[in-house]
Design an enzyme around this catalytic site. Structure first.
Site, short mmCIF file in Angstrom:
data_model
loop_
_atom_site.label_atom_id
_atom_site.label_comp_id
_atom_site.label_asym_id
_atom_site.label_seq_id
_atom_site.Cartn_x
_atom_site.Cartn_y
_atom_site.Cartn_z
N HIS A 114 0.88 -1.14 -0.05
CA HIS A 114 -0.10 -0.12 -0.14
C HIS A 114 0.77 1.35 -0.06
O HIS A 114 0.54 2.26 0.40
CB HIS A 114 -0.93 -0.12 1.03
CG HIS A 114 -2.15 -0.78 0.76
ND1 HIS A 114 -2.11 -1.79 -0.14
CD2 HIS A 114 -3.67 -0.52 0.93
CE1 HIS A 114 -3.37 -2.45 -0.43
NE2 HIS A 114 -4.31 -1.46 0.31
N ASP A 177 -5.52 4.72 10.10
CA ASP A 177 -7.09 4.79 9.87
C ASP A 177 -7.47 3.50 8.88
O ASP A 177 -8.63 3.30 9.00
CB ASP A 177 -7.24 6.08 8.85
CG ASP A 177 -6.84 7.28 9.66
OD1 ASP A 177 -6.93 7.19 11.04
OD2 ASP A 177 -6.59 8.26 9.17
N GLU A 288 -9.36 13.60 15.34
CA GLU A 288 -8.79 13.71 13.96
C GLU A 288 -9.68 14.98 13.45
O GLU A 288 -10.33 15.71 14.26
CB GLU A 288 -9.03 12.68 12.96
CG GLU A 288 -7.90 11.39 13.33
CD GLU A 288 -7.64 10.72 12.00
OE1 GLU A 288 -8.22 11.06 11.03
OE2 GLU A 288 -6.88 9.52 12.27
P1 FAD Z 1 4.21 -1.72 1.95
O1 FAD Z 1 3.85 -0.53 1.11
O2 FAD Z 1 4.27 -3.06 1.43
O3 FAD Z 1 5.70 -1.11 2.33
C1 FAD Z 1 6.03 0.05 2.75
C2 FAD Z 1 7.64 0.46 2.95
O4 FAD Z 1 7.99 -0.31 3.93
C3 FAD Z 1 8.52 -0.19 1.80
O5 FAD Z 1 9.30 0.21 1.71
C4 FAD Z 1 8.65 -1.52 1.98
O6 FAD Z 1 9.86 -2.16 1.56
C5 FAD Z 1 8.98 -1.44 3.59
N1 FAD Z 1 8.63 -2.84 4.30
C6 FAD Z 1 7.52 -3.35 4.24
N2 FAD Z 1 7.47 -4.40 4.99
C7 FAD Z 1 8.56 -4.24 5.75
C8 FAD Z 1 9.29 -5.27 6.75
N3 FAD Z 1 8.75 -6.18 7.23
N4 FAD Z 1 10.41 -4.55 7.34
C9 FAD Z 1 11.06 -3.53 6.69
N5 FAD Z 1 10.70 -2.71 5.76
C10 FAD Z 1 9.30 -3.13 5.28
N6 FAD Z 1 -0.20 5.59 7.30
C11 FAD Z 1 -0.45 6.18 8.50
O7 FAD Z 1 0.76 6.38 9.23
N7 FAD Z 1 -1.77 6.53 9.00
C12 FAD Z 1 -2.86 6.30 8.34
O8 FAD Z 1 -3.99 6.54 8.93
C13 FAD Z 1 -2.79 5.58 7.09
N8 FAD Z 1 -3.86 5.25 6.53
C14 FAD Z 1 -3.75 4.63 5.21
C15 FAD Z 1 -4.97 4.40 4.44
C16 FAD Z 1 -4.85 3.84 3.21
C17 FAD Z 1 -6.09 3.62 2.42
C18 FAD Z 1 -3.43 3.64 2.73
C19 FAD Z 1 -3.26 2.87 1.30
C20 FAD Z 1 -2.41 3.90 3.42
C21 FAD Z 1 -2.44 4.42 4.63
N9 FAD Z 1 -1.29 4.75 5.47
C22 FAD Z 1 -1.36 5.33 6.52
C23 FAD Z 1 -0.06 4.52 4.87
C24 FAD Z 1 0.65 3.06 5.03
O9 FAD Z 1 0.88 3.38 6.55
C25 FAD Z 1 1.94 3.25 4.31
O10 FAD Z 1 1.46 3.12 2.94
C26 FAD Z 1 2.32 1.66 4.63
O11 FAD Z 1 3.71 1.57 4.07
C27 FAD Z 1 1.63 0.51 3.92
O12 FAD Z 1 2.00 -0.53 4.64
P2 FAD Z 1 2.24 -1.81 3.67
O13 FAD Z 1 2.09 -3.09 4.47
O14 FAD Z 1 1.44 -2.00 2.64
O15 FAD Z 1 3.65 -1.46 3.51
#
Ligand code: FAD
Length: 537
Positions: A114, A177, A288
């Site tokens: 994400h 969120d 918020e």
């Molecule tokens: P990915 O997109 O898969 O990875 C994110 C980054 O972390 C990449 O660089 C990846 O290489 C690295 N990574 C992933 N897993 C690991 C691991 N195990 N160890 C080390 N590095 C790793 N963020 C907030 O803070 N607050 C919010 O309220 C919020 N709401 C959101 C709502 C939506 C609908 C979306 C899409 C995103 C939101 N986000 C929010 C952002 C979200 O926290 C980040 O986009 C987060 O990185 C997504 O997590 P993911 O598991 O999909 O990570």
């Protein structure tokens, strides 16, 4: 075994280097790329056979790993690793490390994918599927001490942690969120939501991490043990290691939530109330807010889930062309508080200065409240509007600059209906542990302002990707020219100079940690901070 493989490393190195060399000289690369990719697969496969992985390496159907929520960057990896154990991840990274600095091969952990701008992608590298890893690993609850916690995989989804914790009567304290994100993904950024004013972001609610560094070492770290790595990894944008396990702090879980929205037409009154709420220890549990630009009709949507105190007057509050501000607050409660909760809330609300006719209240379960964005996700998916490009812009704006920011952006740059929610709420980092890698403005109180836009793929109008990106650019330019001292959250830059500016005084520590824990810059190339086989000093 490592010695035995030196020749294979050399062949692979030559292949990858050769691939890069030819790519720049041959205009029709398709056949060449296909044959190189096949050779790369063959070499990786033979390496992986010798590594005796318990998981699998996948070479086909890689497009999934070249996609993310932002839907704007699509970089194909050479392979996806579906690890079954920490040692699978460690072995992979150890091998890549031993191939030396010139192999060009990188490794990226992918949580739920994400990210917004390819941060979890690895062009021609290996993407580690942390979500499938998370599903294969258990959760262990330690709830009897004075610091209850759950020991989870770095690939675990927060929504699953919530459901499992509730079975024990507990829950994590600090959330995002949206819960369909992984532990490793949010801890690599910060994890900020309406609870952060009280508990700090998610990176402040972790007791211990297990990390595989960029040399393949498996390290356990806490505030006291290997603390440099512990703080480095939290908010570290995946640069120092892959988080394979985390101990997440828990609290006794509430059952129900009073979920409240009230409206303001005056920005100063709105922010004063928000700041009052986050400085109080005994009021709401979640604070918020959001900006509504020209959103006539929104009240009708809210009526389906919120009870309005005065529906007739509330509907008159809105008119076309107005910018209004919505404070969103929540109070958690348990069965034994049912009798008193309304009275308590009335008392808290009496201290606020919102437009009185615009009080919207809903009572929902704790899970419904926390998983609220998933409801919107399902609706958007049904309409085919979830997988569109998301040119999001998240900014941290110092309290002293928020009025200037608002006057320059709302009604000036953003004059029409926005293309998605615009969140705005303050937090106070004087209550946070600021030793992590997360970058914030220097002032203690700052606002998270999130422009969560969706772009319509075939549009050429104000909801097109180009239009939204140009608006984002204007907002960033205003921050620069008016010297608003903002910082990007979920940052994205194209040059190392910009990254250096972003980190400011934290840059030297960040670079030192990179040299210590991932000296060949193997990990997380999608952040575009360091490049493998180049110098970054
Ligand atoms: P990915 O997109 O898969 O990875 C994110 C980054 O972390 C990449 O660089 C990846 O290489 C690295 N990574 C992933 N897993 C690991 C691991 N195990 N160890 C080390 N590095 C790793 N963020 C907030 O803070 N607050 C919010 O309220 C919020 N709401 C959101 C709502 C939506 C609908 C979306 C899409 C995103 C939101 N986000 C929010 C952002 C979200 O926290 C980040 O986009 C987060 O990185 C997504 O997590 P993911 O598991 O999909 O990570």
């Amino acid at each position: 075994m490592l010695k035995h493989n030196t020749l294979i490393f050399k062949i692979l190195t030559a292949l990858i280097l050769g691939c890069d060399f030819h790519r720049s000289r041959i205009s029709s690369t398709t056949n060449f790329a296909a044959s190189t990719t096949n050779l790369l697969h063959a070499t990786l496969t033979s390496l992986m056979t010798e590594l005796k992985l318990s998981g699998e390496l996948q070479f086909d159907n890689l497009h999934h790993a070249a996609k993310d929520f932002g839907n704007r960057y699509h970089l194909l990896p050479a392979a996806i690793l579906h690890p079954k154990s920490v040692s699978d991840i460690s072995s992979l990274i150890t091998y890549v490390f031993q191939m030396g600095p010139t192999s060009g091969l990188t490794v990226a952990a992918r949580g739920h994918g994400h990210s917004l701008e390819g941060q979890a992608q690895a062009h021609h590298g290996v993407v580690v599927n942390m979500e499938s890893f998370g599903q294969s690993q258990g959760m262990q609850f330690h709830i009897h001490g004075d610091k209850p916690f759950v020991d989870v995989s770095g690939g675990a989804l927060w929504i699953n942690i919530l459901h499992e914790s509730l079975k024990h009567g507990f829950a994590p304290k600090s959330w995002t969120d949206y819960l369909h994100l992984t532990v490793g993904g949010t801890l690599s950024n910060a994890g900020i939501s309406g609870q952060a004013f009280r508990h700090g972001p998610q990176i402040n609610n972790v007791y211990q991490l297990q990390v595989v560094t960029g040399t393949g070492q498996v390290v356990t770290c806490t505030e006291d043990m290997n603390s440099d790595l512990f703080y480095g990894v939290l908010g570290g944008l995946g640069q120092f290691g892959i988080i394979t396990r985390a101990h997440i702090s828990l609290e006794p879980a509430p059952k129900m939530v009073k979920w409240i929205r009230v409206l303001y037409s005056d920005f100063t009154t709105f922010t004063k109330d928000q700041e009052k709420l986050i400085s109080s220890d005994s009021s709401f549990d979640y604070v918020e807010g959001f900006v509504l630009i020209n959103r006539t009709g929104l009240l009708n949507n809210w009526r389906s889930s919120f009870k309005c105190k005065d529906p007739v007057q509330a509907s008159q509050f809105f008119s076309d062309g107005k910018t209004v501000f919505c404070l969103e607050i929540a109070k958690y409660f348990k069965q034994e508080d049912v009798e008193t909760i309304d009275q308590k809330i009335e008392m808290y609300l009496s201290k606020l200065n919102y437009n009185e006719s615009t009080l919207f209240v809903s009572e929902v379960s704790y899970v419904e409240f926390l998983d609220r964005v998933h409801v919107s996700e399902l609706k958007l998916q049904e309409k085919g509007l979830w997988d569109v490009p998301h040119p999001w812009l998240n900014l941290l704006v110092p309290k002293s600059k928020i009025h200037k920011f608002a006057s320059e952006v709302f009604g000036k740059i953003l004059t029409d209906t926005s293309n998605g929610p615009i969140l705005i709420y303050p937090v106070d980092k004087s209550r946070w542990n600021t030793k992590t890698s997360m970058v914030t403005p220097t002032e203690d109180i700052f606002y998270l302002v999130a422009f969560l836009s969706s772009a319509m793929p075939s549009s050429e109008g104000t909801d097109s990707l180009e239009y939204i990106l140009s608006q984002n650019k204007k907002i960033l330019e205003v921050c620069e020219t008016a010297k608003l001292e903002t910082k990007q959250y979920l940052p994205h830059y194209n040059t190392q100079e910009e990254w250096r500016t972003h980190f400011g005084s934290q840059w030297d520590v960040f670079v030192r940690r990179k040299l210590t824990y991932d000296p060949l810059a193997i990990l997380t190339p999608g952040q575009r901070i360091f490049q493998k086989a180049t110098t970054y000093l």
